[in-house]
Design a protein around this motif. Structure first.
Motif, short mmCIF file in Angstrom:
data_model
loop_
_atom_site.label_atom_id
_atom_site.label_comp_id
_atom_site.label_asym_id
_atom_site.label_seq_id
_atom_site.Cartn_x
_atom_site.Cartn_y
_atom_site.Cartn_z
N GLU A 164 2.12 15.61 2.76
CA GLU A 164 2.89 14.38 2.79
C GLU A 164 1.99 13.24 2.33
O GLU A 164 1.30 12.61 3.11
N LYS A 165 1.95 12.97 1.03
CA LYS A 165 1.01 11.97 0.52
C LYS A 165 1.65 11.04 -0.49
O LYS A 165 2.27 10.07 -0.13
N GLY A 166 1.49 11.36 -1.79
CA GLY A 166 1.86 10.41 -2.83
C GLY A 166 0.67 9.54 -3.16
O GLY A 166 -0.39 9.62 -2.52
N LEU A 167 0.81 8.68 -4.15
CA LEU A 167 -0.28 7.81 -4.59
C LEU A 167 0.20 6.37 -4.70
O LEU A 167 1.35 6.12 -5.02
N THR A 168 -0.70 5.44 -4.44
CA THR A 168 -0.40 4.02 -4.65
C THR A 168 -0.63 3.68 -6.12
O THR A 168 -1.23 4.46 -6.87
N PHE A 169 -0.19 2.50 -6.53
CA PHE A 169 -0.42 2.05 -7.90
C PHE A 169 -1.93 2.01 -8.21
O PHE A 169 -2.37 2.46 -9.26
N SER A 170 -2.69 1.45 -7.28
CA SER A 170 -4.13 1.32 -7.49
C SER A 170 -4.83 2.67 -7.57
O SER A 170 -5.76 2.86 -8.37
N PRO B 39 0.80 -1.24 0.00
CA PRO B 39 0.00 0.00 0.00
C PRO B 39 0.83 1.29 0.00
O PRO B 39 0.30 2.34 0.30
N GLU B 40 2.13 1.19 -0.32
CA GLU B 40 2.99 2.37 -0.21
C GLU B 40 2.52 3.50 -1.12
O GLU B 40 2.22 3.29 -2.29
N LYS B 41 2.48 4.70 -0.57
CA LYS B 41 2.20 5.90 -1.36
C LYS B 41 3.54 6.50 -1.76
O LYS B 41 4.38 6.75 -0.90
N GLU B 42 3.73 6.73 -3.04
CA GLU B 42 5.04 7.12 -3.53
C GLU B 42 4.90 8.11 -4.67
O GLU B 42 3.81 8.33 -5.21
#
Length: 288
Positions: A221-227, A191-194
Motif C-alpha cells: 500500500e504505497k504509491g509515489l508523491t510528485f516529488s 504529500p499524498e502518495k498516489e
C-alpha cells in the motif's frame, strides 16, 4: 461473539494467504517481466520493474532516435464543443499495435458513467491545435527529424503550455506540473502518495523515460508523491520531468498487459502509444 471470532479468523486467514500470494506473484512476475523486457530492449523500448522506499514502480526507457520507432496518439479529432468518445488504453494499444501506451492530459467528463471526454489543456496533433493551452500547466512536445530514409523523434518538456517554442513541435500534450527542471526536484505542499504517470527526458531530448506506479501493487500500500517521481527520474539522468494525469486515470500498458491501473479507474482522454513500424509496410512505402 462466536460469529465475530470466526469472522476475525477468516479475515486473518485471507490476509495471510493474500500476502503469501502477492510475494509469490511478485517473484514470478519479475521473472516473466525480465524476459519480455530483454526481448524488446533491442527495438528501442525497454521496461524495468524497480523499487523506491518499498514502492514498486515501472520505468520505461525509449530511444527516440531508433529508426523504426513510431509515436501514435488518441484522439484524432473532437466535436465542435470539444467533446469526444474515449476508448480504453488496451483497446487503443491493440488497434495501434503499440508496445507501450500511457495517458497524458487531464480532462473533463460528462458524468461518472459516460465515455465522453473533454481535454483540459493543450493537445496538438499533426500541427493542429485540437485543445487550447492552459498557462499554469506543463506540456511535452514531439517533433520528427529525417535522416536519409529514416525518421527519428526529439522530445521537449515545457514548464508552461503557453511557451512559444511549442510551435516548433508537430505534436504536444499537456500534463499537470513540472517536477524536475534545471533548478532540481520541485517540492509540493501536499504529500499524498498516489498512482502516477510521469515523463522525463534526457538533456538532448533523445531519450524519453516514463514512470508508472500503482497506488497498491502486490499487496504493498504505497504509491509515489510528485516529488518522489521527480527524484527517481533525476537519478535516471533526466534533466526535465513532468507529472501527467494520475489517480483514477493513471494507466500504463506494455506488451499486452495493463501494468498501471487504479481501481476503480476512469478511461483516460489523451493517450500516447509507442510502436515499432512494420518492416513489410515500411519497405512498401519506400518502394513507392
Amino acid at each position: 461473539m462466536k460469529f465475530r471470532r470466526k469472522l476475525f479468523y477468516l479475515t486473518a486467514a485471507i490476509f495471510l494467504f493474500s500476502a503469501a500470494l502477492s510475494c509469490t506473484s511478485t517473484k514470478n512476475f519479475q521473472n516473466d517481466f525480465s524476459e519480455s523486457e530483454n526481448s524488446l530492449a533491442q527495438n528501442g523500448i525497454s521496461l524495468s520493474l524497480k523499487e523506491y522506499n518499498e514502492t514498486l514502480y515501472y520505468l520505461a526507457q525509449i530511444d527516440l532516435t531508433f529508426p523504426d520507432l513510431e509515436i501514435v496518439f488518441f484522439p484524432e479529432e473532437v466535436n465542435d464543443e470539444g467533446w469526444f468518445k474515449t476508448e480504453g488504453i488496451k483497446t487503443f494499444s491493440e488497434k495501434q499495435q503499440a508496445v507501450l501506451a500511457v495517458n497524458v492530459t487531464p480532462f473533463e467528463i460528462k458524468n461518472e458513467f459516460s465515455s465522453w471526454r473533454k481535454i483540459a489543456g493543450l493537445y496538438k496533433l499533426n500541427e493542429k491545435i485540437i485543445s487550447p493551452e492552459i498557462k499554469k500547466y506543463c506540456a511535452i512536445g514531439f517533433t520528427k527529424k529525417t535522416y536519409g530514409k529514416n525518421e527519428t523523434y526529439k522530445a521537449e518538456i515545457f514548464s508552461s503550455q503557453t511557451d512559444f517554442e511549442i510551435e516548433n513541435f508537430e505534436n504536444a500534450a499537456g500534463g499537470f506540473f513540472i517536477i524536475l527542471d534545471e533548478n532540481g526536484v520541485k517540492e509540493f505542499p501536499y504529500p499524498e502518495k498516489e498512482a502516477n504517470i510521469a515523463f522525463g527526458i534526457s538533456k538532448e531530448g533523445s531519450e524519453l523515460f516514463i514512470l508508472g506506479c500503482n497506488r497498491k501493487s502486490f499487496g504493498k500500500e504505497k504509491g509515489l508523491t510528485f516529488s518522489e517521481c521527480g527524484k527517481i527520474l533525476q537519478q535516471e539522468g533526466c534533466t526535465k520531468a513532468m507529472i501527467c494525469d494520475g489517480g483514477h486515470s493513471a494507466q500504463l500498458f506494455f506488451n499486452g498487459k495493463t501494468l498501471v491501473k487504479r481501481f476503480p479507474s476512469r478511461k483516460p482522454a489523451v493517450q500516447i502509444g509507442f510502436k515499432i513500424k512494420d518492416k513489410t509496410k515500411m519497405q512498401q512505402e519506400q518502394n513507392q
